[in-house]
Scaffold this active site. Structure first.
Site, PDB file in Angstrom:
ATOM      1  N   PRO A 291       0.924  -0.882   0.384  1.00  0.00           N
ATOM      2  CA  PRO A 291      -0.078   0.090  -0.027  1.00  0.00           C
ATOM      3  C   PRO A 291       0.438   1.049   0.081  1.00  0.00           C
ATOM      4  O   PRO A 291       1.522   1.739   0.961  1.00  0.00           O
ATOM      5  CB  PRO A 291      -0.427  -0.071   1.365  1.00  0.00           C
ATOM      6  CG  PRO A 291       0.060  -0.927   2.114  1.00  0.00           C
ATOM      7  CD  PRO A 291       0.543  -1.974   1.187  1.00  0.00           C
ATOM      8  N   ASP A 467       6.225   2.202   1.685  1.00  0.00           N
ATOM      9  CA  ASP A 467       4.916   0.756   1.925  1.00  0.00           C
ATOM     10  C   ASP A 467       4.929   0.953   3.338  1.00  0.00           C
ATOM     11  O   ASP A 467       5.018   1.422   3.959  1.00  0.00           O
ATOM     12  CB  ASP A 467       6.135  -0.341   2.351  1.00  0.00           C
ATOM     13  CG  ASP A 467       4.973  -1.750   2.032  1.00  0.00           C
ATOM     14  OD1 ASP A 467       4.143  -1.270   2.364  1.00  0.00           O
ATOM     15  OD2 ASP A 467       5.422  -2.561   2.142  1.00  0.00           O
ATOM     16  N   HIS A 468       3.086   1.589   3.747  1.00  0.00           N
ATOM     17  CA  HIS A 468       2.869   2.372   4.367  1.00  0.00           C
ATOM     18  C   HIS A 468       2.093   1.285   5.491  1.00  0.00           C
ATOM     19  O   HIS A 468       1.324   1.391   6.918  1.00  0.00           O
ATOM     20  CB  HIS A 468       0.743   2.820   4.340  1.00  0.00           C
ATOM     21  CG  HIS A 468       0.390   3.351   4.932  1.00  0.00           C
ATOM     22  ND1 HIS A 468       1.323   4.017   6.293  1.00  0.00           N
ATOM     23  CD2 HIS A 468      -0.377   3.830   5.164  1.00  0.00           C
ATOM     24  CE1 HIS A 468       0.700   4.900   6.696  1.00  0.00           C
ATOM     25  NE2 HIS A 468      -0.603   5.086   6.274  1.00  0.00           N
ATOM     26  N   ARG A 469       2.723   0.112   5.199  1.00  0.00           N
ATOM     27  CA  ARG A 469       2.633  -1.332   6.003  1.00  0.00           C
ATOM     28  C   ARG A 469       3.694  -1.715   7.003  1.00  0.00           C
ATOM     29  O   ARG A 469       3.658  -1.686   8.014  1.00  0.00           O
ATOM     30  CB  ARG A 469       2.916  -2.798   5.262  1.00  0.00           C
ATOM     31  CG  ARG A 469       1.541  -3.336   4.591  1.00  0.00           C
ATOM     32  CD  ARG A 469       1.914  -4.213   3.753  1.00  0.00           C
ATOM     33  NE  ARG A 469       3.014  -4.135   3.058  1.00  0.00           N
ATOM     34  CZ  ARG A 469       3.524  -5.149   1.857  1.00  0.00           C
ATOM     35  NH1 ARG A 469       3.119  -6.767   2.005  1.00  0.00           N
ATOM     36  NH2 ARG A 469       4.844  -5.034   1.247  1.00  0.00           N
ATOM     37  N   VAL A 471       5.914   1.578   7.180  1.00  0.00           N
ATOM     38  CA  VAL A 471       6.481   3.270   7.502  1.00  0.00           C
ATOM     39  C   VAL A 471       4.718   3.973   7.939  1.00  0.00           C
ATOM     40  O   VAL A 471       3.696   4.452   6.864  1.00  0.00           O
ATOM     41  CB  VAL A 471       6.881   3.690   6.153  1.00  0.00           C
ATOM     42  CG1 VAL A 471       7.609   4.976   6.954  1.00  0.00           C
ATOM     43  CG2 VAL A 471       7.673   2.748   6.182  1.00  0.00           C
TER      44      VAL A 471
END
Length: 497
Positions: A291, A467-469, A471
């Site tokens: 994501p 990567d929002h998983r 960061v």
């Protein structure tokens, strides 16, 4: 004497295919162990493959420009070793590899390997058709043992004389519908010729049409009484000829060289392979797996530009190219040291976060073969001069198409310099397996408030995709702010370094 076949190996990253770029040997050449025999393009690089045997080349099994599956035999070499004995430590061909099945019982094997049993070389029988022996066996027979024929009723055949000693037997059941005799097919060329013959045209016009490959039946006649004129044929031929788009100069479209032009010249279809195929696969996998979220910051880089100008005059940097990208790369490394959580990857299979204690800095490079992202191994250990030399080597190797698959593996974080093309910024897609990528935009002189006054300053825009998983928004913002601080004042690196 024994003949060995060399299957295309996996040269890294679990690749499944590669393109044969150039053969370095020919049939009849004598080769030695580890002599380069072929150059292939796999993943995003050109790779030279050495010979595993010493001997004589007896066959090249793949043509230049073709794409071959890993495990498929590409060359045949005759060696002096006896059959069945290892030669020059060559690896054994895998028992089952991508290739053509040789028939029932042989399995999926390399081309040229496997048993010959069951490999039919003849034409495949139509579904439902039976061998002649089976048809004969299935025909109903008379009491005397002779087979009854299912011949058509219009075939003149003498009727058998009745046997008075036997009682009349009931008529045998019909063997099936009568098979119609196929009509003789008319060749397409003959049909087209007959159709053209009905078109009104004088003999010289017909000859012109034949020479130009024009079907007279497809030409719109403009002559009196519907006759096709010479001008009609010429106009039709010119209209059907492939045309290049006027917006593309003939010498400025190498990306069309391997394509096929449509009949009307309005389209060119180019096969997707090599670098472009690999890039597409990686970007799709990244975009729909991680994501993405992107944060932006506009930065006054006037002091960075002054530092670049100063380094260009420095004797130690005389042999390397100094650009603002060098300072940006150093800023990225310094920021990673302050925010190590961004230097990580997501392991979906084991459901773990992998934090890396090293920085392999990726530099996106545009090459004639497409975009590649090699990385500088352990870039965090290099000083500014060492980093400049590493970037120079990396980019020159990439543009020459010599980057090896290992040089693109295990990256940590990447910089893409979109500013070199005059682009202000963008929303970059993550390199697979990384948690961050920084887009470094064009540097322009713009009005800027500096010390309470509006002045002309060098300004650029930064965009960081993460990567929002891995960061969160806060970490992304803090990391990008630290990169910006170093670009605003490179002397800050002396404190953070």
């Amino acid at each position: 004497m024994t003949t060995q076949r060399f299957p295309l190996p996996d040269v890294g990253e679990g690749l499944t295919e590669a393109e044969i770029v150039e053969w370095r040997v020919a049939v009849g050449d004598t080769v030695t162990v580890n002599q380069v025999i072929v150059e292939i393009e796999s993943a995003k690089s050109l790779v030279e493959l050495p010979s595993p045997w010493a001997g004589t080349v007896t066959a090249l099994l793949a043509e230049e420009g073709t794409t071959v599956d890993v495990g498929t035999a590409i060359i045949e070499i005759t060696t002096d070793a006896p059959a069945g004995a290892p030669s020059g430590g060559a690896p054994e061909a895998p028992a089952a590899a991508a290739g053509e099945a040789s028939g029932e019982g042989s399995g999926s094997v390399l081309v040229g390997y496997g048993t010959g049993d069951g490999a039919g070389g003849g034409r495949r029988r139509r579904r439902g058709a039976a061998p002649a022996a089976e048809v004969e066996a299935k025909r109903p027979t008379s009491r005397s043992g002779t087979s009854t024929s299912s011949a058509r009723p219009d075939v003149d055949a003498p009727a058998p004389a009745p046997d008075p000693a036997q009682a009349p037997a009931p008529a045998p059941a019909p063997a099936g519908p009568a098979i119609e005799k196929p009509m003789a097919s008319v060749p397409a060329s003959s049909a087209a010729g007959a159709q053209s013959a009905r078109v009104l045209a004088k003999p010289p016009v017909r000859k012109l049409a034949k020479d130009l490959g024009v079907d007279l039946a497809s030409v719109h006649p403009t002559g009196p009484g519907g006759i096709v004129t010479r001008e009609d044929v010429v106009a039709h031929a010119e209209g059907a000829a492939p045309k290049a788009l006027a917006t593309y100069p003939d010498d400025d479209r190498p990306w069309l060289a391997s394509g096929t032009v449509s009949g009307d010249g309005r389209q060119t279809r180019v096969p997707v392979k090599s670098v472009r195929k690999r890039t597409a696969e990686a970007m799709v996998a990244s975009a729909f797996t991680a994501p993405h979220v992107t944060v932006f910051q506009t930065v006054d880089v006037t002091k960075t530009m002054k530092l670049v100008a100063s380094l260009k005059e420095d004797r130690d940097f005389a042999d390397v190219r100094v650009t603002p990208l060098l300072v940006a790369a150093k800023a990225v490394l310094l920021a990673v040291n302050r925010h190590p959580q961004i230097n990580a990857s997501w392991d979906e299979a084991s459901q773990e976060i992998v934090y890396k204690h090293y920085v392999n800095l990726g530099i996106a490079a545009a090459t004639p073969r497409g975009l590649v992202v090699p990385n500088i191994k352990d870039a965090h250990t290099l000083d500014l001069l060492g980093l400049a030399k590493a970037i120079a080597t990396l980019t020159s190797t990439a543009r020459a198409g010599r980057t090896q698959p290992a040089d693109m593996a295990d990256g940590s974080i990447t910089i893409t310099n979109v500013g070199i093309f005059g682009t202000d910024t963008g929303t970059p897609i993550l390199n697979p397996g990384e948690a961050g990528i920084l887009a470094f935009g064009a540097i322009r002189k713009q009005p800027w408030v500096h010390k309470g006054k509006i002045k002309a300053r060098w300004v650029t825009q930064l965009a960081l995709s993460v990567d929002h998983r891995l960061v969160d928004g806060e970490l992304a913002a803090r990391y990008l702010a630290d990169v910006a601080k170093v670009l605003e004042d490179p002397a800050r690196g002396l404190v953070w370094g």
